[in-house]
Design an enzyme around this catalytic site. Structure first.
Site, PDB file in Angstrom:
ATOM      1  N   LYS A 202       0.819  -1.204   0.000  1.00 58.46           N
ATOM      2  CA  LYS A 202       0.000   0.000   0.000  1.00 58.46           C
ATOM      3  C   LYS A 202       0.851   1.251   0.000  1.00 58.46           C
ATOM      4  O   LYS A 202       0.401   2.332  -0.326  1.00 58.46           O
ATOM      5  CB  LYS A 202      -0.890   0.028   1.260  1.00 58.46           C
ATOM      6  CG  LYS A 202      -1.726  -1.189   1.470  1.00 58.46           C
ATOM      7  CD  LYS A 202      -2.384  -1.116   2.879  1.00 58.46           C
ATOM      8  CE  LYS A 202      -2.945  -2.432   3.234  1.00 58.46           C
ATOM      9  NZ  LYS A 202      -3.195  -2.562   4.688  1.00 58.46           N
TER      10      LYS A 202
ATOM     11  N   ASP B 137       7.323   2.938  -2.248  1.00 61.55           N
ATOM     12  CA  ASP B 137       7.547   4.031  -1.288  1.00 61.55           C
ATOM     13  C   ASP B 137       9.007   4.109  -0.860  1.00 61.55           C
ATOM     14  O   ASP B 137       9.621   5.162  -0.890  1.00 61.55           O
ATOM     15  CB  ASP B 137       6.636   3.875  -0.049  1.00 61.55           C
ATOM     16  CG  ASP B 137       6.716   2.487   0.602  1.00 61.55           C
ATOM     17  OD1 ASP B 137       7.399   1.584   0.051  1.00 61.55           O
ATOM     18  OD2 ASP B 137       6.082   2.294   1.652  1.00 61.55           O
TER      19      ASP B 137
ATOM     20  N   ASP C 197      14.579  -0.464   0.824  1.00 61.77           N
ATOM     21  CA  ASP C 197      15.221  -0.734   2.102  1.00 61.77           C
ATOM     22  C   ASP C 197      16.284  -1.825   1.893  1.00 61.77           C
ATOM     23  O   ASP C 197      17.384  -1.535   1.469  1.00 61.77           O
ATOM     24  CB  ASP C 197      14.118  -1.144   3.080  1.00 61.77           C
ATOM     25  CG  ASP C 197      14.578  -1.201   4.517  1.00 61.77           C
ATOM     26  OD1 ASP C 197      15.557  -0.554   4.856  1.00 61.77           O
ATOM     27  OD2 ASP C 197      13.925  -1.917   5.322  1.00 61.77           O
TER      28      ASP C 197
ATOM     29  N   LYS D 221      17.080   3.881   1.449  1.00 63.49           N
ATOM     30  CA  LYS D 221      17.941   3.704   2.631  1.00 63.49           C
ATOM     31  C   LYS D 221      19.103   2.811   2.219  1.00 63.49           C
ATOM     32  O   LYS D 221      19.073   1.591   2.466  1.00 63.49           O
ATOM     33  CB  LYS D 221      17.172   2.964   3.727  1.00 63.49           C
ATOM     34  CG  LYS D 221      16.224   3.777   4.549  1.00 63.49           C
ATOM     35  CD  LYS D 221      15.769   2.884   5.717  1.00 63.49           C
ATOM     36  CE  LYS D 221      14.393   3.230   6.171  1.00 63.49           C
ATOM     37  NZ  LYS D 221      13.882   2.310   7.192  1.00 63.49           N
TER      38      LYS D 221
ATOM     39  N   PHE E  94      13.570   4.562  10.933  1.00 60.82           N
ATOM     40  CA  PHE E  94      12.222   4.142  10.563  1.00 60.82           C
ATOM     41  C   PHE E  94      11.353   5.374  10.350  1.00 60.82           C
ATOM     42  O   PHE E  94      11.235   6.225  11.228  1.00 60.82           O
ATOM     43  CB  PHE E  94      11.604   3.234  11.628  1.00 60.82           C
ATOM     44  CG  PHE E  94      10.398   2.534  11.097  1.00 60.82           C
ATOM     45  CD1 PHE E  94      10.542   1.354  10.369  1.00 60.82           C
ATOM     46  CD2 PHE E  94       9.137   3.075  11.272  1.00 60.82           C
ATOM     47  CE1 PHE E  94       9.424   0.730   9.823  1.00 60.82           C
ATOM     48  CE2 PHE E  94       8.015   2.442  10.733  1.00 60.82           C
ATOM     49  CZ  PHE E  94       8.165   1.268  10.016  1.00 60.82           C
TER      50      PHE E  94
ATOM     51  N   ASP F 192       3.919   3.586   6.686  1.00 61.81           N
ATOM     52  CA  ASP F 192       3.197   3.289   7.925  1.00 61.81           C
ATOM     53  C   ASP F 192       4.050   2.684   9.025  1.00 61.81           C
ATOM     54  O   ASP F 192       5.128   2.150   8.788  1.00 61.81           O
ATOM     55  CB  ASP F 192       2.084   2.280   7.624  1.00 61.81           C
ATOM     56  CG  ASP F 192       2.668   0.885   7.347  1.00 61.81           C
ATOM     57  OD1 ASP F 192       3.527   0.770   6.454  1.00 61.81           O
ATOM     58  OD2 ASP F 192       2.294  -0.076   8.048  1.00 61.81           O
TER      59      ASP F 192
ATOM     60  N   ARG G 234      -0.062   6.795   7.710  1.00 63.57           N
ATOM     61  CA  ARG G 234       0.121   6.971   6.269  1.00 63.57           C
ATOM     62  C   ARG G 234      -0.366   8.349   5.828  1.00 63.57           C
ATOM     63  O   ARG G 234       0.047   8.878   4.809  1.00 63.57           O
ATOM     64  CB  ARG G 234      -0.676   5.909   5.491  1.00 63.57           C
ATOM     65  CG  ARG G 234      -0.200   4.486   5.710  1.00 63.57           C
ATOM     66  CD  ARG G 234      -0.912   3.565   4.724  1.00 63.57           C
ATOM     67  NE  ARG G 234      -0.802   2.167   5.101  1.00 63.57           N
ATOM     68  CZ  ARG G 234       0.207   1.370   4.765  1.00 63.57           C
ATOM     69  NH1 ARG G 234       1.204   1.836   4.049  1.00 63.57           N
ATOM     70  NH2 ARG G 234       0.214   0.107   5.127  1.00 63.57           N
TER      71      ARG G 234
HETATM   72  P1  IMP Z   1      12.657  -4.073   1.104  1.00 65.21           P
HETATM   73  O1  IMP Z   1      13.427  -3.101   0.222  1.00 65.21           O
HETATM   74  O2  IMP Z   1      12.306  -5.356   0.448  1.00 65.21           O
HETATM   75  O3  IMP Z   1      13.343  -4.265   2.431  1.00 65.21           O
HETATM   76  O4  IMP Z   1      11.253  -3.520   1.467  1.00 65.21           O
HETATM   77  C1  IMP Z   1      10.880  -2.253   1.421  1.00 65.21           C
HETATM   78  C2  IMP Z   1       9.523  -2.171   2.071  1.00 65.21           C
HETATM   79  O5  IMP Z   1       9.655  -2.198   3.502  1.00 65.21           O
HETATM   80  C3  IMP Z   1       8.867  -0.854   1.740  1.00 65.21           C
HETATM   81  O6  IMP Z   1       8.029  -0.995   0.619  1.00 65.21           O
HETATM   82  C4  IMP Z   1       8.108  -0.536   3.010  1.00 65.21           C
HETATM   83  O7  IMP Z   1       6.823  -1.095   2.941  1.00 65.21           O
HETATM   84  C5  IMP Z   1       8.845  -1.232   4.112  1.00 65.21           C
HETATM   85  N1  IMP Z   1       9.699  -0.268   4.857  1.00 65.21           N
HETATM   86  C6  IMP Z   1      11.047  -0.248   4.914  1.00 65.21           C
HETATM   87  N2  IMP Z   1      11.494   0.743   5.696  1.00 65.21           N
HETATM   88  C7  IMP Z   1      10.400   1.387   6.145  1.00 65.21           C
HETATM   89  C8  IMP Z   1      10.215   2.543   6.994  1.00 65.21           C
HETATM   90  O8  IMP Z   1      11.157   3.195   7.485  1.00 65.21           O
HETATM   91  N3  IMP Z   1       8.934   2.915   7.224  1.00 65.21           N
HETATM   92  C9  IMP Z   1       7.876   2.244   6.699  1.00 65.21           C
HETATM   93  N4  IMP Z   1       8.003   1.168   5.902  1.00 65.21           N
HETATM   94  C10 IMP Z   1       9.261   0.743   5.623  1.00 65.21           C
HETATM   95 MG    MG Z   2       5.774  -1.371   0.956  1.00 64.01          MG
END
Ligand code: IMP
Ligand code: MG
Length: 184
Positions: free
Chosen positions: A45, A105, A108, A136, A157, A164, A170
């Site tokens: 979302k 969004d 990470d 990040k 975070f 969220d 959000r």
């Molecule tokens: P990754 O890159 O697979 O670790 O996932 C990224 C997802 O983790 C994003 O789409 C967010 O939904 C969630 N996420 C990672 N860091 C944050 C944060 O600081 N706040 C909120 N959601 C986060």
């Molecule tokens: Mg996400």
């Protein structure tokens, strides 16, 4: 979960700075995608607010993208090659030969976008680009780089602008850091 009323935030990126950067991003994407059939895929979302701002700005550039959303879950620890993508909601349109832009969004660990891009690559689009509002880089477990990045942020975070904490906050029109034991 904590008591919401006791939670404290600190603004990291203001509404004005978001608006300015989103305009710049759309200009970049518009220049790169000019003359192609642009198909935008939003990851739900978290991307929905960023994506709705992006989308409305294409009009200025006389570009009319198609739009669909996906819901995914990604699993696995360590390297992305050992990760697994669960497609909970897929697109229903054929993207063959289209210029595809995947929007999320926040980038990470990089697992979600790396696996999602791999998934759509098999559907033979003309190109796949990725766009994230926040990046990040410190948390990355792979070599993944997004083509378009709104802001690079440290390993904190964040909530707001679609992002969220336990499906809350959000609605904040800015990006805030959640102040807790880890983020003070
Ligand atoms: P990754 O890159 O697979 O670790 O996932 C990224 C997802 O983790 C994003 O789409 C967010 O939904 C969630 N996420 C990672 N860091 C944050 C944060 O600081 N706040 C909120 N959601 C986060
Ligand atoms: Mg996400």
């Amino acid at each position: 979960m904590k008591n919401i009323k006791e939670m404290k935030f600190k603004t990291l990126i203001s509404e004005i700075d978001i608006a300015t950067r989103v305009k710049e991003l759309v200009k970049e994407i518009a220049e790169d995608s000019k003359g192609r059939e642009l198909f935008v895929i939003g990851i739900l979302k978290g991307s929905f607010i960023f994506l709705s701002d992006l989308l409305r700005l294409f009009n200025i550039h006389n570009i009319h993208p198609s739009l669909d959303f996906i819901t995914v879950e990604s699993y696995g620890s360590g390297k992305v090659s050992s990760g697994e993508l669960k497609m909970l909601r897929d697109i229903t349109t054929d993207i063959e030969n289209k210029w595809v832009l995947i929007v999320d969004d926040i980038l990470d660990t990089g697992r979600t976008l790396a696996l999602t891009k791999e998934y759509f690559q098999e559907k033979k689009p003309a190109a796949i680009k990725t766009c994230v509002f926040l990046d990040k880089p410190e948390r990355r477990i792979n070599e993944f780089k997004a083509n378009y990045v709104g802001f690079e942020i440290p390993d904190k975070f964040v909530v707001g602008y679609g992002m969220d904490y336990d499906n809350l906050f959000r609605e904040l029109p800015y990006v805030a850091v959640l102040l807790d034991e880890k983020n003070i």
